[in-house]
Scaffold this motif. Structure first.
Motif, mmCIF file in Angstrom:
data_model
loop_
_atom_site.group_PDB
_atom_site.id
_atom_site.type_symbol
_atom_site.label_atom_id
_atom_site.label_comp_id
_atom_site.label_asym_id
_atom_site.label_seq_id
_atom_site.Cartn_x
_atom_site.Cartn_y
_atom_site.Cartn_z
ATOM 1 N N LEU A 86 20.750 41.235 -12.076
ATOM 2 C CA LEU A 86 19.687 42.022 -12.711
ATOM 3 C C LEU A 86 20.010 42.333 -14.171
ATOM 4 C CD1 LEU A 86 18.738 44.517 -9.863
ATOM 5 C CD2 LEU A 86 17.298 42.726 -10.840
ATOM 6 N N ARG A 87 21.272 42.632 -14.454
ATOM 7 C CA ARG A 87 21.669 42.876 -15.851
ATOM 8 C C ARG A 87 21.479 41.620 -16.699
ATOM 9 N NH1 ARG A 87 26.105 45.473 -13.322
ATOM 10 N NH2 ARG A 87 25.732 47.711 -13.248
ATOM 11 N N ALA A 88 21.839 40.456 -16.149
ATOM 12 C CA ALA A 88 21.669 39.209 -16.890
ATOM 13 C C ALA A 88 20.188 38.941 -17.148
ATOM 14 C CB ALA A 88 22.298 38.047 -16.120
ATOM 15 N N ARG A 89 19.348 39.182 -16.163
ATOM 16 C CA ARG A 89 17.893 38.979 -16.325
ATOM 17 C C ARG A 89 17.335 39.944 -17.370
ATOM 18 N NH1 ARG A 89 13.650 36.102 -16.862
ATOM 19 N NH2 ARG A 89 11.781 36.873 -15.848
ATOM 20 N N ALA A 90 17.795 41.206 -17.349
ATOM 21 C CA ALA A 90 17.328 42.188 -18.330
ATOM 22 C C ALA A 90 17.762 41.799 -19.732
ATOM 23 C CB ALA A 90 17.849 43.577 -17.978
ATOM 24 N N SER A 91 18.974 41.283 -19.855
ATOM 25 C CA SER A 91 19.461 40.843 -21.164
ATOM 26 C C SER A 91 18.635 39.670 -21.687
ATOM 27 C CB SER A 91 20.932 40.457 -21.056
ATOM 28 O OG SER A 91 21.389 39.944 -22.274
ATOM 29 N N ALA A 92 18.302 38.730 -20.801
ATOM 30 C CA ALA A 92 17.484 37.582 -21.210
ATOM 31 C C ALA A 92 16.086 38.035 -21.619
ATOM 32 C CB ALA A 92 17.405 36.568 -20.076
ATOM 33 N N ASN A 120 27.014 45.271 1.673
ATOM 34 C CA ASN A 120 28.351 44.970 1.224
ATOM 35 C C ASN A 120 28.452 45.312 -0.259
ATOM 36 O OD1 ASN A 120 30.834 43.911 0.670
ATOM 37 N ND2 ASN A 120 30.381 41.858 1.414
ATOM 38 N N SER A 121 29.526 45.970 -0.668
ATOM 39 C CA SER A 121 29.646 46.361 -2.074
ATOM 40 C C SER A 121 29.749 45.134 -2.983
ATOM 41 C CB SER A 121 30.839 47.286 -2.272
ATOM 42 O OG SER A 121 32.042 46.606 -1.963
ATOM 43 N N ALA A 122 30.344 44.039 -2.509
ATOM 44 C CA ALA A 122 30.415 42.822 -3.319
ATOM 45 C C ALA A 122 29.015 42.239 -3.513
ATOM 46 C CB ALA A 122 31.329 41.801 -2.658
ATOM 47 N N ASP A 123 28.199 42.305 -2.471
ATOM 48 C CA ASP A 123 26.825 41.828 -2.565
ATOM 49 C C ASP A 123 26.023 42.674 -3.557
ATOM 50 O OD1 ASP A 123 24.530 40.273 -1.864
ATOM 51 O OD2 ASP A 123 23.893 41.902 -0.515
ATOM 52 N N LEU A 124 26.215 43.998 -3.491
ATOM 53 C CA LEU A 124 25.521 44.881 -4.425
ATOM 54 C C LEU A 124 25.947 44.616 -5.862
ATOM 55 C CD1 LEU A 124 25.507 48.291 -2.528
ATOM 56 C CD2 LEU A 124 23.593 46.769 -2.935
ATOM 57 N N LYS A 125 27.243 44.369 -6.076
ATOM 58 C CA LYS A 125 27.733 44.087 -7.427
ATOM 59 C C LYS A 125 27.144 42.774 -7.942
ATOM 60 C CE LYS A 125 32.006 43.686 -10.114
ATOM 61 N NZ LYS A 125 31.260 43.219 -11.209
ATOM 62 N N ARG A 126 27.069 41.768 -7.079
ATOM 63 C CA ARG A 126 26.500 40.492 -7.484
ATOM 64 C C ARG A 126 25.028 40.649 -7.861
ATOM 65 N NH1 ARG A 126 23.474 37.202 -4.930
ATOM 66 N NH2 ARG A 126 23.831 38.141 -2.890
ATOM 67 N N ARG A 127 24.284 41.406 -7.071
ATOM 68 C CA ARG A 127 22.863 41.625 -7.365
ATOM 69 C C ARG A 127 22.682 42.422 -8.651
ATOM 70 N NH1 ARG A 127 20.447 44.109 -2.101
ATOM 71 N NH2 ARG A 127 18.644 44.296 -3.447
ATOM 72 N N ALA A 128 23.544 43.425 -8.865
ATOM 73 C CA ALA A 128 23.456 44.230 -10.089
ATOM 74 C C ALA A 128 23.756 43.373 -11.319
ATOM 75 C CB ALA A 128 24.410 45.414 -10.014
ATOM 76 N N ASP A 129 24.751 42.500 -11.214
ATOM 77 C CA ASP A 129 25.072 41.615 -12.338
ATOM 78 C C ASP A 129 23.923 40.665 -12.636
ATOM 79 O OD1 ASP A 129 27.536 42.817 -12.651
ATOM 80 O OD2 ASP A 129 28.614 41.304 -11.463
#
Length: 117
Positions: free
Chosen positions: A86-92, A75-84
């Protein structure tokens, strides 16, 4: 006597390098295959006369291959949630200092008294 042994060893090394391990010539591709006229695959004539039949056959094959995997499209919404996430984890992780060691974690502390791991 040492000079004599060195001479024997040098001669032995020179003779060892003279061996022919591959034979006289390497295996080459036969000339009849190299000089043969190019041929088209059997399905090329079908594609030239009726491209829609070929398209339908390819689409059917693709559908069969994708159905064989058993995986459902994400699901594209699921992919967007997972990408967000991962971005938050990378930022931390980017904000974390490499010099700080979490309390109780011994993997990042240097060895004491000159001991090595």
């Amino acid at each position: 006597m040492n000079a004599k042994l060195i001479g024997y060893a040098a001669t032995l090394l020179l003779l060892a390098g003279c061996g022919d391990r591959m034979g006289d010539y390497p295996a080459l591709m036969p000339t009849d295959q190299l000089l043969a006229e190019p041929t088209l695959p059997e399905h090329a004539q079908d594609a030239a006369t009726d491209p829609t039949a070929t398209d339908a056959a390819l689409q059917g094959r693709a559908a069969g291959l994708s159905g064989r995997s058993g995986a459902t499209p994400a699901n594209s919404a699921d992919l967007k949630r997972r990408a967000d996430a991962l971005r938050a984890r990378a930022s931390a992780l980017a904000k974390t200092s490499l010099d700080e060691c979490p309390e109780g974690d011994t993997s990042c502390t240097p060895p004491q008294d000159g001991a090595t791991e």
